[in-house]
Each structure stands twice: as C-alpha cells, then as structure tokens.
Design an enzyme around this catalytic site. Structure first.
Site, PDB file in Angstrom:
ATOM      1  N   ASN A 132      -2.377  12.851  -4.762  1.00  0.00           N
ATOM      2  CA  ASN A 132      -3.428  12.772  -5.775  1.00  0.00           C
ATOM      3  C   ASN A 132      -4.376  13.962  -5.671  1.00  0.00           C
ATOM      4  O   ASN A 132      -4.788  14.539  -6.687  1.00  0.00           O
ATOM      5  CB  ASN A 132      -4.204  11.460  -5.599  1.00  0.00           C
ATOM      6  CG  ASN A 132      -5.072  11.121  -6.783  1.00  0.00           C
ATOM      7  OD1 ASN A 132      -4.616  11.117  -7.923  1.00  0.00           O
ATOM      8  ND2 ASN A 132      -6.341  10.848  -6.524  1.00  0.00           N
ATOM      9  N   ASP A 142       0.856  -1.196   0.000  1.00  0.00           N
ATOM     10  CA  ASP A 142       0.000   0.000   0.000  1.00  0.00           C
ATOM     11  C   ASP A 142       0.886   1.239   0.000  1.00  0.00           C
ATOM     12  O   ASP A 142       1.855   1.322   0.758  1.00  0.00           O
ATOM     13  CB  ASP A 142      -0.911   0.004   1.228  1.00  0.00           C
ATOM     14  CG  ASP A 142      -1.854   1.193   1.244  1.00  0.00           C
ATOM     15  OD1 ASP A 142      -2.878   1.145   0.545  1.00  0.00           O
ATOM     16  OD2 ASP A 142      -1.551   2.177   1.952  1.00  0.00           O
ATOM     17  N   ASP A 196      -4.661   2.245  -4.596  1.00  0.00           N
ATOM     18  CA  ASP A 196      -3.192   2.313  -4.500  1.00  0.00           C
ATOM     19  C   ASP A 196      -2.653   1.097  -3.763  1.00  0.00           C
ATOM     20  O   ASP A 196      -1.663   1.169  -3.051  1.00  0.00           O
ATOM     21  CB  ASP A 196      -2.745   3.608  -3.818  1.00  0.00           C
ATOM     22  CG  ASP A 196      -3.243   3.728  -2.387  1.00  0.00           C
ATOM     23  OD1 ASP A 196      -4.194   3.002  -2.029  1.00  0.00           O
ATOM     24  OD2 ASP A 196      -2.686   4.535  -1.621  1.00  0.00           O
TER      25      ASP A 196
END
Length: 324
Positions: free
Chosen positions: A206, A198, A241
C-alpha cells in the site's frame, strides 16, 4: 384447490399454521412435453402467492414458475421451463450458487433462508439486477426437487439496508452486520465457525503503490473469499486489512482448516492491478461457537489471538487452543 388445508413449504415461517400436519404424498405427473412436474396442489398454491415461486429438479432445471415470478423476471413461465435456474442469477454469483445448490440438495436440511448475504440479487431478462430475499425448501415427492420463494425488495429500502450493513469500499458486510449475525446465531443456539483473517505484507504494498492499489487488493480479497465460502456464510471487513468469515454449521477442526487454507490459497494467487502485479499471503485464526465462546467480543478476541500466533509462527493458520 382442495377443500383441505393446502400444503405449505416449511420456509414460509410467517404463514405456518400452528396445527400439526403431515406432508401429503406427492404423485409426480408429466406434462405434454414429457417433462416431470409436481402436483396440481403445489402449482395452485404457488399461483396464490404474490411472491415469485420457482420449482427445480435435482439438476437445477426449472420445472415450474408461477405468474409472479414471470412478471418479476420478464420471462414467461414457458420460457423458464427447461432452463437452468442460473438464468436468474447474476453471472458473478453463478459459481458459488452452484456449490450452494449442490450442498443443500445433498444435505440434511429441509429448508433454509439465504440470510448470509446482506443483499441478494435476481437477474431480470433485460439484465437489470433485482434486490430480493429468498428462502428455499425441498419437496418430498420421491425425486429431488427444490422450491424457491423469491420476494422482491423495494429498491430504495434495499439500498438503505445495503448501506447500513456493508463496507463502502469492498461490499463485504461491516462490523454492525457482523455483530447482528453473531448475535442471531447465538440466540438460535446454532453452532458455527469463525475465521479471523489478516493480510501479510499489505502495508508495504500500500505504501509503495498507493492507496488506489491497496483498495483494489481489498476488493479482490473479498471477491476471492466469497468465491470459496457458501452463499449462507458471511464475509465481513472489520479493519483496514482484516476480515472475518462466519461459517454456519462448520465446527469440525479439519473442515475449518481446509476452508481457511482454500481462502489463503486463493488470496495468494497473483493479483493483476491496474498499474502493477502483486502477490501477498494471509494469516488466519479460527474459533468455534459455543465451544470457544458465545459472545462477539470473546470470539473475535480469541480468533484474533490465534491469527497473531499463526502470523508470528509463519504457519498461516491456527485454531484457538492449538498447542504451541
């Protein structure tokens, strides 16, 4: 060809005779150029196959290519002889292929289908990428030689297969293909390690720089992870992600941790995006099958839990079952 049954590479499972037979003693010969070669028996057998056949020495230098491979690649057999086999590999995959070649050459396996990738590609002389399936085997002739059986896939079928098995954004395997791979390994009673990865701090980046930047980061993460693991391993995207890496035959705790830390180190390197330069890290949890589970749900849940503990504790890596 001799009247006796021709020798068959063990990677050709569909063509194996049920009767037991031993591998014949192979006496190396030399052609007019002085280059070492293999026996006429194997050469003649290769010419009977519609699949491409390539024989290389321990350094990866091509010593023989059959007619089918010449037609498939656009190179004549004479042009391929003496070249490194990387001439048939797309440039972006050459580094990882080199590591895979050395590992297989020096390892104990006698044959291996390269099934870790959803689609493999060979490189035509004109630069065209050809979808193929590949199996490789060792030839026992007193020297380290490898034989590769290369089968072309119809482009329309390979495209459908790629779409069904791959994440549309990153090209990594998707959840469907990951599930099939885990099930296959469990059914074959193969031991394997699994890493659950992760990204740390992805959401703020983002949000600050937009989804286009986030998409670039995810693609880079997959590229860098694939650059660390072997061609027979599988990298899958399972969430926004979040990624999973399946490492066939890797079960030693120290080796799993080493691979995880190599992946983390590559991801942590600066990423030069189109409009901004960013850096981020990753947290990784690991499990081993069958020790930690033999089904997808259990393995992913335990690896995810280990990853969460690594993230919460700031250690970056944690194996399932590690003491607090």
């Amino acid at each position: 060809v001799s009247a006796k049954r021709p020798w068959r590479p063990r990677c050709l499972q569909g063509q194996r005779d049920r009767r037991r037979h031993s591998t014949p003693t192979v006496v190396p010969r030399r052609d007019r150029s002085g280059r070492p070669s293999v026996t006429t028996t194997i050469y003649d057998f290769a010419e009977l196959l519609a699949d491409g056949v390539l024989i290389a020495d321990g350094s990866g230098i091509v010593v023989h290519a059959n007619t089918s491979l010449s037609e498939m690649s656009g190179y004549s057999a004479g042009e391929l002889a003496g070249q490194h086999l990387s001439i048939l590999i797309p440039e972006e995959h050459r580094a990882e292929h080199g590591r895979f070649f050395e590992e297989f050459r020096d390892g104990e396996e006698s044959h291996r289908p390269m099934a870790g990738r959803s689609i493999l590609y060979a490189l035509h002389r004109d630069g065209t990428r050809l979808p193929v399936s590949i199996s490789i085997a060792k030839i026992e002739d007193g020297e380290k030689r490898l034989i590769a059986i290369i089968r072309p896939l119809p482009s329309e079928l390979s495209e459908l297969k790629l779409q069904a098995q791959s994440d549309a954004l990153t090209g990594a395997a998707n959840r469907v293909y990951l599930s099939a791979r885990i099930k296959e390994l469990v059914e074959r009673s193969e031991q394997f390690g699994l890493l659950y990865l992760d990204l740390d701090g992805f959401k703020p980046i983002n949000d600050a720089h937009g989804h286009a930047a986030g998409d670039q980061i995810l693609k880079i993460v997959v590229q860098r992870t694939n650059g660390v693991v072997r061609s027979t391993d599988l990298v899958a995207r399972v969430g926004g992600d979040e990624f999973v890496v399946v490492l066939t035959g890797v079960t030693a705790p120290a080796e799993l941790e080493s691979i995880a830390n190599k992946i983390r180190a590559r991801i942590a390197e600066t990423m030069n995006l189109e409009e901004v330069t960013v850096s981020l890290t990753a947290s990784v949890g690991s499990v081993v099958s069958p020790r930690d589970g033999t089904d997808e749900k259990t393995l992913l849940a335990r690896a995810d839990s280990a990853m969460y503990l690594a993230k919460r504790g700031g250690t970056g890596y944690r194996a399932h079952g590690d003491a607090d």
